[in-house]
Design a protein around this motif. Structure first.
Motif, PDB file in Angstrom:
ATOM      1  N   GLU A  43       0.477  -1.321   0.089  1.00  0.00           N
ATOM      2  CA  GLU A  43       0.037  -0.086  -0.175  1.00  0.00           C
ATOM      3  C   GLU A  43       0.818   1.160   0.275  1.00  0.00           C
ATOM      4  O   GLU A  43       0.367   2.099  -0.374  1.00  0.00           O
ATOM      5  CB  GLU A  43      -1.056  -0.079   1.115  1.00  0.00           C
ATOM      6  CG  GLU A  43      -1.858  -1.204   1.274  1.00  0.00           C
ATOM      7  CD  GLU A  43      -2.020  -1.312   2.697  1.00  0.00           C
ATOM      8  OE1 GLU A  43      -2.973  -0.485   3.048  1.00  0.00           O
ATOM      9  OE2 GLU A  43      -2.694  -2.373   2.792  1.00  0.00           O
ATOM     10  N   GLN A  62       0.294   4.752  -6.794  1.00  0.00           N
ATOM     11  CA  GLN A  62      -0.451   4.846  -6.490  1.00  0.00           C
ATOM     12  C   GLN A  62      -1.170   2.982  -6.367  1.00  0.00           C
ATOM     13  O   GLN A  62      -1.308   2.659  -7.495  1.00  0.00           O
ATOM     14  CB  GLN A  62      -2.025   5.952  -7.730  1.00  0.00           C
ATOM     15  CG  GLN A  62      -2.106   7.235  -6.764  1.00  0.00           C
ATOM     16  CD  GLN A  62      -2.825   8.200  -7.659  1.00  0.00           C
ATOM     17  OE1 GLN A  62      -3.801   7.655  -7.762  1.00  0.00           O
ATOM     18  NE2 GLN A  62      -2.724   9.179  -6.966  1.00  0.00           N
ATOM     19  N   ARG A  83      -4.724   0.060  -4.631  1.00  0.00           N
ATOM     20  CA  ARG A  83      -5.470   0.502  -4.460  1.00  0.00           C
ATOM     21  C   ARG A  83      -5.642  -1.334  -3.847  1.00  0.00           C
ATOM     22  O   ARG A  83      -5.370  -2.206  -4.543  1.00  0.00           O
ATOM     23  CB  ARG A  83      -6.723   0.655  -5.320  1.00  0.00           C
ATOM     24  CG  ARG A  83      -7.069   2.307  -4.945  1.00  0.00           C
ATOM     25  CD  ARG A  83      -8.582   2.288  -5.410  1.00  0.00           C
ATOM     26  NE  ARG A  83      -8.348   2.314  -7.223  1.00  0.00           N
ATOM     27  CZ  ARG A  83      -8.084   2.739  -8.179  1.00  0.00           C
ATOM     28  NH1 ARG A  83      -7.782   3.788  -8.388  1.00  0.00           N
ATOM     29  NH2 ARG A  83      -8.205   2.313  -9.576  1.00  0.00           N
ATOM     30  N   HIS A  84      -6.158  -1.486  -2.244  1.00  0.00           N
ATOM     31  CA  HIS A  84      -5.621  -3.114  -1.827  1.00  0.00           C
ATOM     32  C   HIS A  84      -7.341  -2.916  -0.676  1.00  0.00           C
ATOM     33  O   HIS A  84      -6.981  -2.153  -0.230  1.00  0.00           O
ATOM     34  CB  HIS A  84      -4.856  -2.979  -1.361  1.00  0.00           C
ATOM     35  CG  HIS A  84      -3.951  -4.460  -0.958  1.00  0.00           C
ATOM     36  ND1 HIS A  84      -3.702  -4.929   0.172  1.00  0.00           N
ATOM     37  CD2 HIS A  84      -5.022  -5.515  -1.623  1.00  0.00           C
ATOM     38  CE1 HIS A  84      -3.635  -6.161  -0.053  1.00  0.00           C
ATOM     39  NE2 HIS A  84      -3.855  -6.506  -0.679  1.00  0.00           N
ATOM     40  N   SER A  85      -7.650  -4.115  -1.527  1.00  0.00           N
ATOM     41  CA  SER A  85      -8.826  -4.431  -0.808  1.00  0.00           C
ATOM     42  C   SER A  85      -9.054  -5.479  -0.713  1.00  0.00           C
ATOM     43  O   SER A  85      -9.326  -6.435  -1.883  1.00  0.00           O
ATOM     44  CB  SER A  85     -10.703  -3.327  -1.734  1.00  0.00           C
ATOM     45  OG  SER A  85     -10.090  -4.250  -2.579  1.00  0.00           O
ATOM     46  N   TYR A 122      -6.455  -6.335  -5.753  1.00  0.00           N
ATOM     47  CA  TYR A 122      -5.017  -5.250  -6.315  1.00  0.00           C
ATOM     48  C   TYR A 122      -4.631  -4.222  -7.115  1.00  0.00           C
ATOM     49  O   TYR A 122      -4.570  -4.902  -8.274  1.00  0.00           O
ATOM     50  CB  TYR A 122      -3.890  -5.507  -5.756  1.00  0.00           C
ATOM     51  CG  TYR A 122      -2.547  -4.972  -5.004  1.00  0.00           C
ATOM     52  CD1 TYR A 122      -2.494  -4.145  -3.943  1.00  0.00           C
ATOM     53  CD2 TYR A 122      -1.455  -4.548  -6.237  1.00  0.00           C
ATOM     54  CE1 TYR A 122      -1.255  -3.539  -4.054  1.00  0.00           C
ATOM     55  CE2 TYR A 122      -0.300  -4.074  -6.035  1.00  0.00           C
ATOM     56  CZ  TYR A 122       0.105  -3.304  -4.839  1.00  0.00           C
ATOM     57  OH  TYR A 122       0.824  -2.218  -4.660  1.00  0.00           O
TER      58      TYR A 122
END
Length: 328
Positions: free
Chosen positions: A296, A306, A308-310, A318
């Motif tokens: 992250e 940039q 985004r890890h969810s 990711y």
């Protein structure tokens, strides 16, 4: 020792010596004790003597080089005296002048000057110095990355054993990426090679469960190290905390060029299927997977990108985007 067969004659010997001098990119000049030129052989075409002009250092080599040669030769008096001078002759060319006083067969003292073209030698030296500076720079960068990895790993490791396990894995991933960079003569590494390294190490027998699509871009050395590290984290998390192996469901990995308001970028997307989780299981899984800030913070900041890890109920996602200067 110097020897030649007299019966062969001077003409054959002269042809041999001149050919050898040309092959060595060397020239030979001989002057008597008064400084008068006796012989000049194979001088580069950049230096010439006008018809009817008596040979001299200034007449052959020009005023600047001639003055420097004259000053150097003035310090040579007896047989055995010698001196060397390297001159930049213009157009990024370099010549070495080796002067030596010698006694001829009739005991007459003469001054021998050997002129050697050192242009290629100096170019190789400059290239070597540049390479050494580059190696030094890259070594410092690598040490900084290792220091960052050690710091982040220690911060989120509850025990020494956990720290050592994670740190060793990340160092190994870093070394594998470095091998790819070195093999490419420091150009970088291809995305699919970076992914294959991690898949081969952790899920080699189930490599078919990691499907890659999109472009196989060549990443810069810095991006290669950090994205290789991100792929390591994702694969290790999937093996350690996921169920894609037991469920035989594919992880989808893609790499593609995209156009954004900030200009052309690369987007790396990791989509890993997971079984349906209730709220408690989801919370536990997030704690286990997100214990590190490598994905992250470390990786995106290192490539000016940039991330985004969810983790949702049915998939881990990711997404990393970074600008054009990080790939070719």
């Amino acid at each position: 020792m110097t020897w030649f067969e007299p019966e062969r004659g001077d003409d054959k010997l002269r042809e041999f010596l001149i050919t050898a001098l040309i092959d060595m990119s060397a020239s030979l000049c001989l002057q008597d004790s008064e400084g008068r030129y006796i012989c000049i052989t194979t001088l580069p075409a950049r230096w010439s003597l006008k018809s009817g002009v008596t040979p001299s250092d200034e007449a052959i080599f020009g005023a600047d080089i001639g003055a420097r040669l004259k000053e150097m030769k003035a310090g040579l008096a007896k047989p055995g005296d010698h001196a060397e001078l390297e001159i930049e002759a213009g157009d990024d060319t370099f010549f070495e002048f080796r002067c030596r006083m010698i006694a001829m067969a009739d005991q007459e003292v003469s001054l021998m000057t050997i002129v050697i073209d050192r242009t290629e030698d100096r170019r190789r030296e400059r290239l070597l110095r540049a390479l050494l500076r580059e190696v030094s720079h890259r070594s410092k960068n690598l040490l900084a990355i290792i220091q960052s990895i050690a710091s982040q790993t220690a911060r989120y490791s509850g025990t020494l054993e956990t720290f050592l396990t994670k740190f060793r894995g990340r160092l190994h991933a870093l070394s594998q990426s470095q091998d790819l960079i070195t093999d490419s003569s420091w150009r970088g590494a291809y995305f699919r090679d970076l992914l294959k390294q991690q898949v081969d190490r952790y899920v080699q027998e189930n490599a078919d469960l990691v499907k890659v699509s999109g472009e196989d871009v060549l990443l810069t050395p810095n991006a290669s190290l950090h994205i290789g590290l991100a792929l390591h984290e994702l694969v290790v998390n999937a093996v350690s905390h996921g169920d894609f192996l037991s469920r035989r469901r594919r992880i989808e990995v893609s790499c593609e060029r995209i156009e954004t308001d900030a200009g052309p970028q690369i987007r790396v997307l990791w989509v890993e299927p997971v079984g349906s989780l209730d709220s408690e299981a989801l919370k536990a899984a997030r704690t286990a997977r997100f214990g590190s800030t490598v994905l992250e913070r470390v990786v995106p900041s290192s490539v000016n990108g940039q991330a985004r890890h969810s983790l949702e109920k049915d998939q881990v996602r990711y997404e990393l985007t970074f600008p054009q200067e990080s790939y070719e």
